[in-house]
Design a protein around this motif. Structure first.
Motif, mmCIF file in Angstrom:
data_model
loop_
_atom_site.group_PDB
_atom_site.id
_atom_site.type_symbol
_atom_site.label_atom_id
_atom_site.label_comp_id
_atom_site.label_asym_id
_atom_site.label_seq_id
_atom_site.Cartn_x
_atom_site.Cartn_y
_atom_site.Cartn_z
ATOM 1 N N LEU A 134 0.822 -1.210 0.000
ATOM 2 C CA LEU A 134 0.000 0.000 0.000
ATOM 3 C C LEU A 134 0.855 1.258 0.000
ATOM 4 O O LEU A 134 0.504 2.258 -0.622
ATOM 5 C CB LEU A 134 -0.954 -0.013 1.197
ATOM 6 N N THR A 135 2.007 1.204 0.679
ATOM 7 C CA THR A 135 2.914 2.351 0.681
ATOM 8 C C THR A 135 3.456 2.609 -0.723
ATOM 9 O O THR A 135 3.539 3.757 -1.167
ATOM 10 C CB THR A 135 4.077 2.103 1.662
ATOM 11 N N LYS A 136 3.829 1.542 -1.429
ATOM 12 C CA LYS A 136 4.317 1.691 -2.804
ATOM 13 C C LYS A 136 3.230 2.271 -3.696
ATOM 14 O O LYS A 136 3.496 3.142 -4.526
ATOM 15 C CB LYS A 136 4.775 0.344 -3.363
ATOM 16 N N LEU A 137 2.015 1.786 -3.527
ATOM 17 C CA LEU A 137 0.913 2.317 -4.333
ATOM 18 C C LEU A 137 0.650 3.773 -3.987
ATOM 19 O O LEU A 137 0.384 4.594 -4.873
ATOM 20 C CB LEU A 137 -0.353 1.479 -4.129
ATOM 21 N N GLU A 138 0.730 4.113 -2.707
ATOM 22 C CA GLU A 138 0.492 5.491 -2.293
ATOM 23 C C GLU A 138 1.583 6.418 -2.816
ATOM 24 O O GLU A 138 1.305 7.525 -3.276
ATOM 25 C CB GLU A 138 0.415 5.566 -0.765
ATOM 26 N N ARG A 139 2.841 5.950 -2.777
ATOM 27 C CA ARG A 139 3.939 6.748 -3.334
ATOM 28 C C ARG A 139 3.758 6.970 -4.827
ATOM 29 O O ARG A 139 4.181 7.983 -5.366
ATOM 30 C CB ARG A 139 5.285 6.079 -3.083
ATOM 31 N N ALA A 140 3.139 5.989 -5.480
ATOM 32 C CA ALA A 140 2.900 6.108 -6.920
ATOM 33 C C ALA A 140 1.680 6.967 -7.221
ATOM 34 O O ALA A 140 1.364 7.214 -8.377
ATOM 35 C CB ALA A 140 2.716 4.724 -7.529
ATOM 36 N N GLY A 141 0.982 7.411 -6.177
ATOM 37 C CA GLY A 141 -0.143 8.313 -6.387
ATOM 38 C C GLY A 141 -1.507 7.651 -6.338
ATOM 39 O O GLY A 141 -2.508 8.300 -6.617
ATOM 40 N N LEU A 142 -1.590 6.385 -5.968
ATOM 41 C CA LEU A 142 -2.879 5.705 -5.890
ATOM 42 C C LEU A 142 -3.241 5.501 -4.431
ATOM 43 O O LEU A 142 -2.509 4.870 -3.678
ATOM 44 C CB LEU A 142 -2.825 4.345 -6.602
ATOM 45 N N VAL A 170 -4.429 -18.695 -0.718
ATOM 46 C CA VAL A 170 -3.348 -18.551 -1.693
ATOM 47 C C VAL A 170 -2.729 -17.157 -1.638
ATOM 48 O O VAL A 170 -1.594 -16.959 -2.066
ATOM 49 C CB VAL A 170 -3.894 -18.857 -3.107
ATOM 50 N N ALA A 171 -3.435 -16.202 -1.085
ATOM 51 C CA ALA A 171 -2.986 -14.807 -1.092
ATOM 52 C C ALA A 171 -1.598 -14.591 -0.497
ATOM 53 O O ALA A 171 -0.808 -13.827 -1.065
ATOM 54 C CB ALA A 171 -4.015 -13.920 -0.400
ATOM 55 N N PRO A 172 -1.223 -15.227 0.626
ATOM 56 C CA PRO A 172 0.128 -14.987 1.143
ATOM 57 C C PRO A 172 1.233 -15.362 0.160
ATOM 58 O O PRO A 172 2.293 -14.749 0.155
ATOM 59 C CB PRO A 172 0.198 -15.864 2.400
ATOM 60 N N LEU A 173 0.984 -16.352 -0.682
ATOM 61 C CA LEU A 173 1.979 -16.723 -1.689
ATOM 62 C C LEU A 173 2.056 -15.680 -2.802
ATOM 63 O O LEU A 173 3.102 -15.484 -3.411
ATOM 64 C CB LEU A 173 1.638 -18.088 -2.282
ATOM 65 N N ALA A 174 0.936 -15.028 -3.079
ATOM 66 C CA ALA A 174 0.886 -14.060 -4.168
ATOM 67 C C ALA A 174 1.351 -12.664 -3.757
ATOM 68 O O ALA A 174 1.703 -11.855 -4.613
ATOM 69 C CB ALA A 174 -0.536 -13.976 -4.730
ATOM 70 N N LEU A 187 2.946 -9.562 -5.973
ATOM 71 C CA LEU A 187 2.285 -8.267 -6.120
ATOM 72 C C LEU A 187 3.233 -7.139 -5.771
ATOM 73 O O LEU A 187 3.305 -6.133 -6.482
ATOM 74 C CB LEU A 187 1.036 -8.219 -5.244
ATOM 75 N N GLY A 188 3.985 -7.305 -4.677
ATOM 76 C CA GLY A 188 4.957 -6.287 -4.293
ATOM 77 C C GLY A 188 6.017 -6.074 -5.353
ATOM 78 O O GLY A 188 6.432 -4.948 -5.633
ATOM 79 N N ALA A 189 6.459 -7.163 -5.991
ATOM 80 C CA ALA A 189 7.459 -7.051 -7.055
ATOM 81 C C ALA A 189 6.845 -6.489 -8.335
ATOM 82 O O ALA A 189 7.481 -5.723 -9.054
ATOM 83 C CB ALA A 189 8.086 -8.410 -7.326
ATOM 84 N N ALA A 190 5.601 -6.864 -8.625
ATOM 85 C CA ALA A 190 4.953 -6.413 -9.863
ATOM 86 C C ALA A 190 4.736 -4.909 -9.877
ATOM 87 O O ALA A 190 4.721 -4.292 -10.944
ATOM 88 C CB ALA A 190 3.629 -7.139 -10.062
#
Length: 183
Positions: free
Chosen positions: A63-71, A109-113, A117-120
């Motif tokens: 969420l921090t990465k998304l927020e830094r990106a403006g979302l 399955v979410a913890p594996l993904a 998501l963080g890398a994507a």
């Protein structure tokens, strides 16, 4: 504060996906719900707590990465209002019995993904557009397999359909989103 926002979104989704009390099919017989929606939501929320999914999202800084990106999550609100105005929330409500039983499996399955998501989020858009083009090239290459047996035709179909339809759209969409986030 971010954790509270994520929890509010989860509760909002759970509320939006509540099951209608009863539906009547066109033949006039009453159809009983095949799955208890409240049990599915309860199981899903228990799995979220058990797997500490929100803590993992926070640790990865998605969420921090998304927020830094403006979302921000508040930027999604107009999209939710649009979905409600166009009847999408009601349509999803009609699919409750089919979709809700899938939620616990997705949460498992979410913890594996999450690392993916963080890398994507940090992958440049050009890479996704390149994967989209490579997928189309792969679909073209699959068509060069000779059509001399049923197995060959089945293999072509099995490979060509996702390579020509699903993956290019998926990767192009990820490219657009990545381009917006990294801009």
């Amino acid at each position: 504060m971010m954790l509270g926002r994520v929890l509010a979104v989860c509760v909002g989704v759970a509320t939006a996906l509540r099951s209608p009390t009863m539906r009547t099919p066109t033949r006039g017989t009453v159809k009983m719900a095949s799955a208890d929606p409240y049990a599915s939501i309860s199981t899903t929320l228990s799995l979220v707590e058990e797997k500490q999914l929100l803590s993992k999202v926070a640790k990865l800084g998605v969420l921090t990465k998304l927020e830094r990106a403006g979302l921000r999550l508040r930027d999604v609100e107009p999209l939710l209002v649009w979905a409600e105005d166009n009847g999408l929330v009601g349509a999803i409500g009609e699919l409750n019995d089919d979709l809700l039983p899938l939620l616990p499996g997705l949460v498992s399955v979410a913890p594996l993904a999450l690392p993916l998501l963080g890398a994507a989020v940090t992958v440049p858009a050009v890479a996704f557009f390149g994967l989209s083009a490579a997928s189309l090239g792969g679909a073209y290459a699959v068509t060069s397999i000779p059509d001399d047996s049923i197995q060959s035709v089945a293999l072509q179909t099995f490979l060509a359909i996702p390579l020509a339809t699903l993956f290019p759209v998926l990767f192009a969409g990820l490219g657009v989103v990545s381009g917006k986030l990294n801009a």
